[in-house]
Design a protein around this motif. Structure first.
Motif, PDB file in Angstrom:
ATOM      1  N   TYR A 240       0.826  -1.201   0.000  1.00  8.94           N
ATOM      2  CA  TYR A 240       0.000   0.000   0.000  1.00  8.94           C
ATOM      3  C   TYR A 240       0.865   1.257   0.000  1.00  8.94           C
ATOM      4  CZ  TYR A 240      -3.202   3.649   1.504  1.00  8.94           C
ATOM      5  OH  TYR A 240      -3.918   4.822   1.576  1.00  8.94           O
ATOM      6  N   LEU A 241       1.882   1.299   0.836  1.00  2.92           N
ATOM      7  CA  LEU A 241       2.730   2.488   0.917  1.00  2.92           C
ATOM      8  C   LEU A 241       3.566   2.652  -0.351  1.00  2.92           C
ATOM      9  CD1 LEU A 241       3.809   2.364   4.661  1.00  2.92           C
ATOM     10  CD2 LEU A 241       2.079   3.825   3.595  1.00  2.92           C
ATOM     11  N   ASP A 242       3.950   1.543  -0.982  1.00  3.54           N
ATOM     12  CA  ASP A 242       4.623   1.638  -2.279  1.00  3.54           C
ATOM     13  C   ASP A 242       3.701   2.290  -3.304  1.00  3.54           C
ATOM     14  OD1 ASP A 242       6.828   0.405  -1.219  1.00  3.54           O
ATOM     15  OD2 ASP A 242       6.674  -1.425  -2.416  1.00  3.54           O
ATOM     16  N   GLU A 243       2.460   1.838  -3.339  1.00  2.00           N
ATOM     17  CA  GLU A 243       1.497   2.395  -4.294  1.00  2.00           C
ATOM     18  C   GLU A 243       1.220   3.867  -3.999  1.00  2.00           C
ATOM     19  OE1 GLU A 243      -3.116   1.622  -5.795  1.00  2.00           O
ATOM     20  OE2 GLU A 243      -2.174   0.263  -4.362  1.00  2.00           O
ATOM     21  N   LEU A 244       1.084   4.189  -2.729  1.00  2.00           N
ATOM     22  CA  LEU A 244       0.787   5.569  -2.331  1.00  2.00           C
ATOM     23  C   LEU A 244       1.919   6.517  -2.701  1.00  2.00           C
ATOM     24  CD1 LEU A 244      -1.365   7.251  -0.745  1.00  2.00           C
ATOM     25  CD2 LEU A 244       0.053   6.860   1.300  1.00  2.00           C
ATOM     26  N   SER A 245       3.139   6.061  -2.572  1.00  2.20           N
ATOM     27  CA  SER A 245       4.305   6.924  -2.807  1.00  2.20           C
ATOM     28  C   SER A 245       4.807   6.866  -4.243  1.00  2.20           C
ATOM     29  CB  SER A 245       5.447   6.515  -1.872  1.00  2.20           C
ATOM     30  OG  SER A 245       5.902   5.207  -2.174  1.00  2.20           O
ATOM     31  N   GLY A 246       4.475   5.801  -4.943  1.00  4.88           N
ATOM     32  CA  GLY A 246       5.028   5.614  -6.279  1.00  4.88           C
ATOM     33  C   GLY A 246       6.459   5.122  -6.268  1.00  4.88           C
ATOM     34  N   ALA A 247       6.942   4.731  -5.095  1.00  2.00           N
ATOM     35  CA  ALA A 247       8.317   4.259  -4.934  1.00  2.00           C
ATOM     36  C   ALA A 247       8.312   2.878  -4.287  1.00  2.00           C
ATOM     37  CB  ALA A 247       9.107   5.243  -4.076  1.00  2.00           C
ATOM     38  N   GLN A 248       9.463   2.227  -4.283  1.00  5.59           N
ATOM     39  CA  GLN A 248       9.644   1.006  -3.501  1.00  5.59           C
ATOM     40  C   GLN A 248      10.305   1.406  -2.183  1.00  5.59           C
ATOM     41  OE1 GLN A 248      11.271  -2.462  -5.765  1.00  5.59           O
ATOM     42  NE2 GLN A 248      11.372  -1.001  -7.456  1.00  5.59           N
ATOM     43  N   LEU A 249       9.565   1.263  -1.102  1.00  5.10           N
ATOM     44  CA  LEU A 249      10.025   1.740   0.202  1.00  5.10           C
ATOM     45  C   LEU A 249      10.490   0.564   1.056  1.00  5.10           C
ATOM     46  CD1 LEU A 249       7.221   4.353   1.030  1.00  5.10           C
ATOM     47  CD2 LEU A 249       9.388   4.702  -0.203  1.00  5.10           C
ATOM     48  N   PHE A 250      11.657   0.732   1.657  1.00  2.00           N
ATOM     49  CA  PHE A 250      12.250  -0.289   2.530  1.00  2.00           C
ATOM     50  C   PHE A 250      12.450   0.337   3.905  1.00  2.00           C
ATOM     51  CE2 PHE A 250      13.313  -1.186  -1.816  1.00  2.00           C
ATOM     52  CZ  PHE A 250      13.237  -2.566  -1.943  1.00  2.00           C
TER      53      PHE A 250
ATOM     54  N   ILE B  28       8.386  12.176   1.833  1.00  2.00           N
ATOM     55  CA  ILE B  28       8.312  11.372   0.607  1.00  2.00           C
ATOM     56  C   ILE B  28       6.970  11.595  -0.088  1.00  2.00           C
ATOM     57  CG2 ILE B  28       8.125   8.994  -0.257  1.00  2.00           C
ATOM     58  CD1 ILE B  28      10.224   8.246   1.919  1.00  2.00           C
ATOM     59  N   LEU B  29       5.891  11.580   0.675  1.00  2.00           N
ATOM     60  CA  LEU B  29       4.560  11.786   0.096  1.00  2.00           C
ATOM     61  C   LEU B  29       4.381  13.215  -0.405  1.00  2.00           C
ATOM     62  CD1 LEU B  29       2.392   9.812   2.686  1.00  2.00           C
ATOM     63  CD2 LEU B  29       3.261   9.031   0.457  1.00  2.00           C
ATOM     64  N   LYS B  30       5.093  14.147   0.207  1.00  2.00           N
ATOM     65  CA  LYS B  30       4.983  15.563  -0.170  1.00  2.00           C
ATOM     66  C   LYS B  30       5.795  15.889  -1.423  1.00  2.00           C
ATOM     67  CE  LYS B  30       5.382  20.125   2.030  1.00  2.00           C
ATOM     68  NZ  LYS B  30       5.723  20.808   3.321  1.00  2.00           N
ATOM     69  N   ASN B  31       6.808  15.080  -1.722  1.00  2.00           N
ATOM     70  CA  ASN B  31       7.720  15.360  -2.844  1.00  2.00           C
ATOM     71  C   ASN B  31       7.804  14.141  -3.772  1.00  2.00           C
ATOM     72  OD1 ASN B  31       9.159  18.060  -1.912  1.00  2.00           O
ATOM     73  ND2 ASN B  31       9.053  16.727  -0.113  1.00  2.00           N
ATOM     74  N   PRO B  32       6.677  13.746  -4.369  1.00  2.00           N
ATOM     75  CA  PRO B  32       6.664  12.493  -5.151  1.00  2.00           C
ATOM     76  C   PRO B  32       7.602  12.514  -6.347  1.00  2.00           C
ATOM     77  CG  PRO B  32       4.662  13.781  -5.531  1.00  2.00           C
ATOM     78  CD  PRO B  32       5.367  14.425  -4.385  1.00  2.00           C
ATOM     79  N   GLU B  33       7.874  13.696  -6.900  1.00  2.00           N
ATOM     80  CA  GLU B  33       8.728  13.765  -8.080  1.00  2.00           C
ATOM     81  C   GLU B  33      10.156  13.296  -7.777  1.00  2.00           C
ATOM     82  OE1 GLU B  33       9.246  17.369  -5.696  1.00  2.00           O
ATOM     83  OE2 GLU B  33       7.464  16.339  -6.433  1.00  2.00           O
ATOM     84  N   THR B  34      10.604  13.446  -6.537  1.00  2.00           N
ATOM     85  CA  THR B  34      11.953  13.021  -6.160  1.00  2.00           C
ATOM     86  C   THR B  34      12.052  11.507  -6.026  1.00  2.00           C
ATOM     87  OG1 THR B  34      12.370  15.094  -4.979  1.00  2.00           O
ATOM     88  CG2 THR B  34      13.753  13.221  -4.384  1.00  2.00           C
ATOM     89  N   PHE B  35      10.966  10.869  -5.589  1.00  2.00           N
ATOM     90  CA  PHE B  35      11.030   9.469  -5.175  1.00  2.00           C
ATOM     91  C   PHE B  35      10.361   8.491  -6.133  1.00  2.00           C
ATOM     92  CE2 PHE B  35      11.198  12.220  -1.451  1.00  2.00           C
ATOM     93  CZ  PHE B  35      12.360  11.770  -0.843  1.00  2.00           C
TER      94      PHE B  35
ATOM     95  N   GLY C 132       9.371   5.845  -8.611  1.00  2.00           N
ATOM     96  CA  GLY C 132      10.112   4.824  -9.333  1.00  2.00           C
ATOM     97  C   GLY C 132      11.448   4.439  -8.709  1.00  2.00           C
ATOM     98  N   LYS C 133      11.776   5.003  -7.551  1.00  2.00           N
ATOM     99  CA  LYS C 133      13.072   4.763  -6.919  1.00  2.00           C
ATOM    100  C   LYS C 133      12.962   3.725  -5.800  1.00  2.00           C
ATOM    101  CE  LYS C 133      15.020   8.034  -9.375  1.00  2.00           C
ATOM    102  NZ  LYS C 133      15.328   9.336  -8.766  1.00  2.00           N
ATOM    103  N   ARG C 134      14.109   3.094  -5.529  1.00  2.00           N
ATOM    104  CA  ARG C 134      14.238   2.220  -4.362  1.00  2.00           C
ATOM    105  C   ARG C 134      14.738   3.081  -3.206  1.00  2.00           C
ATOM    106  NH1 ARG C 134      14.647  -3.295  -5.143  1.00  2.00           N
ATOM    107  NH2 ARG C 134      16.333  -3.503  -3.610  1.00  2.00           N
ATOM    108  N   VAL C 135      13.906   3.189  -2.163  1.00  3.48           N
ATOM    109  CA  VAL C 135      14.156   4.173  -1.107  1.00  3.48           C
ATOM    110  C   VAL C 135      14.225   3.493   0.256  1.00  3.48           C
ATOM    111  CG1 VAL C 135      13.356   6.311  -0.031  1.00  3.48           C
ATOM    112  CG2 VAL C 135      12.877   5.886  -2.460  1.00  3.48           C
ATOM    113  N   GLY C 136      15.341   3.631   0.940  1.00  4.20           N
ATOM    114  CA  GLY C 136      15.459   3.186   2.318  1.00  4.20           C
ATOM    115  C   GLY C 136      14.914   4.259   3.245  1.00  4.20           C
ATOM    116  N   VAL C 137      14.085   3.860   4.193  1.00  2.00           N
ATOM    117  CA  VAL C 137      13.481   4.798   5.149  1.00  2.00           C
ATOM    118  C   VAL C 137      13.800   4.294   6.549  1.00  2.00           C
ATOM    119  CG1 VAL C 137      11.359   5.948   5.886  1.00  2.00           C
ATOM    120  CG2 VAL C 137      11.592   5.181   3.510  1.00  2.00           C
TER     121      VAL C 137
END
Length: 321
Positions: free
Chosen positions: A35-45, A291-298, A300-305
Motif C-alpha cells: 500500500y505504501l509503495d502504491e501511495l508513494s510511487g516508490a519502492q520503500l524499505f 516522501i509523500l509531499k515530494n513524489p517527483e523526487t522518489f 520509481g526509486k528504491r528508497v530506504g526509510v
C-alpha cells in the motif's frame, strides 16, 4: 584533526563499532508495504530501529560509547542530556555494563520516555525545555557525578555507532537509490553519511525535518549552522540543533533536506501505523511525510526509510489530542 574539527569518525571506526555492539543490539528487520509503495510511487524499505530493546536506533551509538570505555573511566559511569531516546538508550547500555548513568531531560519530555530511562536505572534531573537550559543543568550534573559525557549526537563514538544502521540496511536492501532519515541534531544522518559515502556512494542521502523545527534546512541553505533554542513540534526528538561534527557530515554528503508540516507528520504516522503495522513515534514519521509531499523526487526509486524510534505515550497519540 580534520578541517578544523577534532576526532571526525571514519568508516573504519564504524566497522569497529559494528563488531563492538553486536552482542548488545539487534539487527533490525526491513519491512515493506504494498500500500505504501502504491501511495508513494516508490519502492520503500523501512528499517525498523523501533524494534531495538530500548525502542530506538540510539542504542547503537550509546552502546559503542559505553562498551568502548576503559575500566577506569567506566567506574564513574556516563552522563548526558536528552529529550528521551538517547537517555533511555544510554541508560540501557550502562545497565548492561553495570555502571551508573545520569541524564538531564526536559520536564516536557514524554512520560513514556522518562519511564523507560528509570526502568533501565538511569537517574533523571529535569530542566526547562530549551537547549540552553539542558546544557546548563547538565554542566552541574556532570561536575557533581564525574560521569563520562556521551553527547546525544555530537560525539564521534555515537556517530560511528549510528552508522552501523545503514550498513545493515544496504545489506538487507541492495541497490537503494536514496536513503531518507529524520534530522534533529543529525546523529543518525551523520552516521548514514559516514557509512554510505564509502559503502554505497551512489546512494543519495536525504534528511527530513519538521517545518516548525527547520533549523537544519535553513542551515543547509545558508551554508552554516543556524540554531533554534526551543522549537515547538510534535516530533519531540527533532528539536535540537546541529553541532560541528554533525554539520561536517550533513554539509558534505546530504543531497537535500525536505520539511513537513505538523499535520503531514501526524497523517504519515497514522498511515504507517495502519498499513505497516508497527509502532513508530512522530519523529520517525517525518521521512514518509516528506516522501509523500515530494513524489517527483522518489517516484520509481528504491528508497530506504529509517524508522528511528517507537517510544510513544499511548495515552497521548497526536491524532487524539
Amino acid at each position: 584533526m580534520k578541517d578544523g574539527i577534532m576526532d571526525v569518525p571514519t568508516y573504519e571506526d564504524m566497522l569497529v563499532a559494528h563488531e563492538r555492539i553486536k552482542p548488545h543490539v539487534l539487527r533490525t528487520p526491513v519491512r515493506r508495504s504494498a500500500y505504501l509503495d502504491e501511495l508513494s510511487g516508490a519502492q520503500l524499505f523501512f528499517k525498523c530501529e523501533n524494534f531495538q530493546e530500548p525502542g530506538a536506533f540510539k542504542v547503537r551509538g550509546a552502546s559503542n560509547a559505553v562498551f568502548g570505555l576503559n575500566e577506569d573511566r567506566a567506574r564513574k559511569g556516563v552522563a548526558t542530556h536528552s529529550s528521551g531516546n538517547h537517555a533511555s538508550c544510554l541508560s540501557f547500555a550502562a545497565m548492561k555494563r553495570g555502571i551508573p548513568c545520569h541524564v538531564v531531560m526536559p520536564r516536557t519530555a514524554p512520560q513514556a520516555k522518562k519511564d523507560t530511562v528509570r526502568r533501565y536505572g538511569g537517574k533523571i534531573t529535569e530542566c526547562e525545555p530549551s537547549t540552553s537550559a539542558r546544557e546548563a543543568v547538565f554542566a552541574e550534573v556532570q561536575a557533581r557525578t564525574g560521569g563520562d559525557f556521551v553527547h546525544p549526537y555530537n560525539d564521534p563514538r555515537v556517530i560511528a555507532g549510528q552508522g552501523t544502521c545503514s550498513k545493515e540496511l544496504v545489506e538487507q536492501a541492495d541497490g537503494l537509490d536514496l536513503v531518507v532519515a529524520p534530522i534533529g541534531g543529525g546523529g543518525m544522518v551523520s552516521g548514514t553519511c559516514l557509512t554510505l559515502s564509502t559503502l554505497a556512494p551512489e546512494t543519495k542521502i536525504i534528511a527530513a525535518e519538521p517545518e516548525q523545527a527547520d533549523d537544519a534546512y535553513r542551515s543547509f541553505k545558508a551554508g552554516h549552522i543556524i540554531a533554534d533554542d526551543a522549537p515547538d513540534t510534535v516530533a519531540d526528538g527533532l528539536k535540537v540543533p546541529l553541532k560541528d561534527l554533525t554539520w561536517h557530515f550533513v554539509s558534505r554528503h546530504v543531497s537535500a533536506i525536505y520539511t513537513a508540516s505538523e499535520q503531514e507528520i501526524v497523517d504519515a504516522m497514522k498511515i504507517t501505523w495502519k498499513h505497516l503495522r508497527v509502532v513508530m513515534e512522530s519523529s520517525s514519521a517525518v521521512p514518509l511525510a516528506t516522501i509523500l509531499k515530494n513524489p517527483e523526487t522518489f517516484k520509481g526509486k528504491r528508497v530506504g526509510v529509517i524508522i528511528t524510534g517507537g517510544n510513544v505515550d499511548l495515552d497521548r497519540l497526536p491524532w487524539l489530542t
